[in-house]
Design an enzyme around this catalytic site. Structure first.
Site, short mmCIF file in Angstrom:
data_model
loop_
_atom_site.label_atom_id
_atom_site.label_comp_id
_atom_site.label_asym_id
_atom_site.label_seq_id
_atom_site.Cartn_x
_atom_site.Cartn_y
_atom_site.Cartn_z
N ARG A 40 0.80 -1.34 0.04
CA ARG A 40 -0.05 0.01 0.11
C ARG A 40 0.68 1.32 0.16
O ARG A 40 1.87 1.37 0.70
CB ARG A 40 -1.02 0.08 1.16
N LEU A 66 -4.87 -0.41 -4.74
CA LEU A 66 -5.75 -1.20 -5.54
C LEU A 66 -7.27 -0.78 -6.18
O LEU A 66 -7.99 -1.15 -6.66
CB LEU A 66 -5.61 -2.58 -4.86
N GLY A 88 -4.49 -12.50 0.47
CA GLY A 88 -4.98 -12.51 1.83
C GLY A 88 -6.50 -11.84 2.26
O GLY A 88 -6.84 -11.79 3.36
N ARG A 90 -10.67 -10.86 2.27
CA ARG A 90 -11.97 -11.57 2.80
C ARG A 90 -12.33 -12.16 1.26
O ARG A 90 -12.05 -11.41 0.17
CB ARG A 90 -12.97 -10.80 3.44
N GLY A 130 -12.19 -12.60 12.07
CA GLY A 130 -11.55 -13.59 12.95
C GLY A 130 -10.16 -13.25 12.80
O GLY A 130 -9.54 -12.53 12.08
N HIS A 131 -9.71 -14.10 14.11
CA HIS A 131 -8.03 -14.18 14.04
C HIS A 131 -7.51 -15.48 14.49
O HIS A 131 -8.65 -16.23 14.51
CB HIS A 131 -7.58 -12.98 15.04
N ILE A 133 -6.88 -17.03 16.74
CA ILE A 133 -7.41 -17.67 18.14
C ILE A 133 -8.63 -18.24 17.72
O ILE A 133 -9.13 -19.27 18.21
CB ILE A 133 -7.21 -16.77 19.42
N TYR A 135 -9.85 -19.28 14.77
CA TYR A 135 -9.87 -20.19 13.79
C TYR A 135 -9.31 -21.44 14.16
O TYR A 135 -10.18 -22.50 14.21
CB TYR A 135 -8.88 -19.96 12.54
N ASP A 161 -1.97 -18.86 11.98
CA ASP A 161 -1.52 -18.21 10.89
C ASP A 161 -0.42 -18.92 10.17
O ASP A 161 -0.30 -18.61 9.00
CB ASP A 161 -1.02 -16.59 11.84
#
Length: 373
Positions: A40, A66, A88, A90, A130-131, A133, A135, A161
């Site tokens: 970015r 983008l 990565g 969503r 989510g993160h 933990i 998943y 991760d």
């Protein structure tokens, strides 16, 4: 002279993300792939990435917004020159940008489109945030980690991760790129951390199926339940890791610590584990960590000091193997694994954005490059 790194000749486009996506890009770059990272833009026109982050090492970068159609069009041109792509976002974001797999694989039929998410591209949670933990919570993995009678303990973000995410995506992309080299047909790799963290527990599922593992954490062979497989505090407040599973290693543990008596013979009887563990807690606190390390040296008892990050960089074994390196003034793990014939890529940090060259390689002319700048 060593041969080139194993992935030399592969060209990967990585769209900026956090955690597992960059880890996948790092793994591929470490082993020779050319990874171009689309970052970015910052307020000065450069890339907003932190040059001190080892996850971003060893790639060229380009700053593109983008959300701008002309930038998305440039990504499309670059992707047409690549073997693989890492994203990565969503589900649905790449499609809204006009950069979905249907578009990019139509441009480049051999492209492997790697998608890194927590929940996956499909399923009732696919669109939810989510993160790590979260998943590993629904895969059953988090439930299994922690002390007996205590709460589940987050294993940092290593299981979701990186182990179940970035590493799994790197494997999946390499498998698909290998097939594409043979068939000329690319495809989407849908890597979900829920799936990956579940796969990492395959051995535990096997033990569970054999009746050798129960769902009460901290009471099993490999989760700290056994007295011969746990960590113990020493006199100086430091810790030792004990992994004396096999009979010969357990015998060595007993010999060094003077663990006499019939109760110590019942190594694999879970009913006595807690009692024996309490005795070891007392005994290990009688010496410092390093005194215990010296006492166990040469006895093959599978006992090791628990080192912090700084200590780990100085341990003689790690120094001998070059497990850690310093690049750009930042201490970090060296590329792994090692090869008998091929080399890996020495980490390079903080490279300046090289957008004009990357765009020219993708076939953009001077006017198109100037417009993007």
């Amino acid at each position: 002279m060593r041969a080139p790194a194993p992935l030399s000749g592969l060209r990967i486009l990585e769209l900026a993300g956090i955690g597992p996506g960059p880890f996948c890009g790092m793994m591929l770059a470490d082993h020779g792939a050319e990874v171009i990272r689309v970052g970015r833009p910052n307020s000065g026109g450069g890339v907003s990435d932190d040059a001190r982050d080892p996850l971003l090492r060893s790639r060229r970068t380009i700053a593109l917004d983008l959300k701008k159609p002309e930038a998305a069009a440039a990504v499309r041109r670059i992707a047409a020159t690549c073997d693989g792509l890492i994203e990565g976002f969503r589900p649905g974001v790449m499609e809204r940008l006009g950069l979905g797999p249907d578009v990019l694989i139509a441009d480049n039929p051999k492209l492997v489109f790697g998608r890194m998410t927590g929940w996956g591209q499909t399923g009732p949670l696919a669109a939810e945030p989510g993160h790590d933990i979260d998943y590993i919570a629904i895969s059953g993995t988090l439930h299994a980690i922690g002390d007996a009678g205590g709460k589940p303990v987050a294993p940092m973000n290593l299981v979701g991760d990186f182990g179940g995410g970035g590493m799994m995506l790197a494997f999946g992309m390499l498998a698909a790129m290998l097939q594409a080299k043979t068939t000329g047909v690319g495809q989407v790799v849908d890597c979900a951390m829920t799936d990956g963290s579940a796969v990492l527990t395959s051995m535990i599922w096997g033990m569970r199926g054999q009746g050798r593992w129960n769902d009460q954490r901290g009471t099993n062979l490999l989760d700290g339940g056994a007295h011969f497989y746990d960590t113990y505090e020493t006199a100086d407040g430091k810790w030792l890791a004990v992994g004396a599973i096999e009979p010969q290693f357990y015998a060595a543990l007993r010999r060094v610590m003077g663990l006499d008596g019939a109760e110590w013979d019942a190594q694999f009887v879970p009913a006595v584990w807690l009692k024996l563990k309490q005795e070891l807690v007392v005994r290990f606190k009688q010496r410092t960590r390093d005194a215990w390390v010296a006492a166990f040296d040469g006895h093959e008892a599978c006992v090791a000091p628990v080192l912090d990050f700084e200590e780990a960089t100085q341990h003689p074994h790690n120094v001998a193997r070059g497990t850690f390196v310093t690049a750009g003034g930042i201490a970090q793990p060296a590329p792994a694994p090692r090869y008998s014939v091929s080399g890996t890529v020495a980490p390079r940090m903080g490279e300046a954005a090289d957008g004009a060259t990357i765009l020219a390689e993708a076939g953009l002319n001077e006017a198109e490059i100037a417009a993007l700048a």
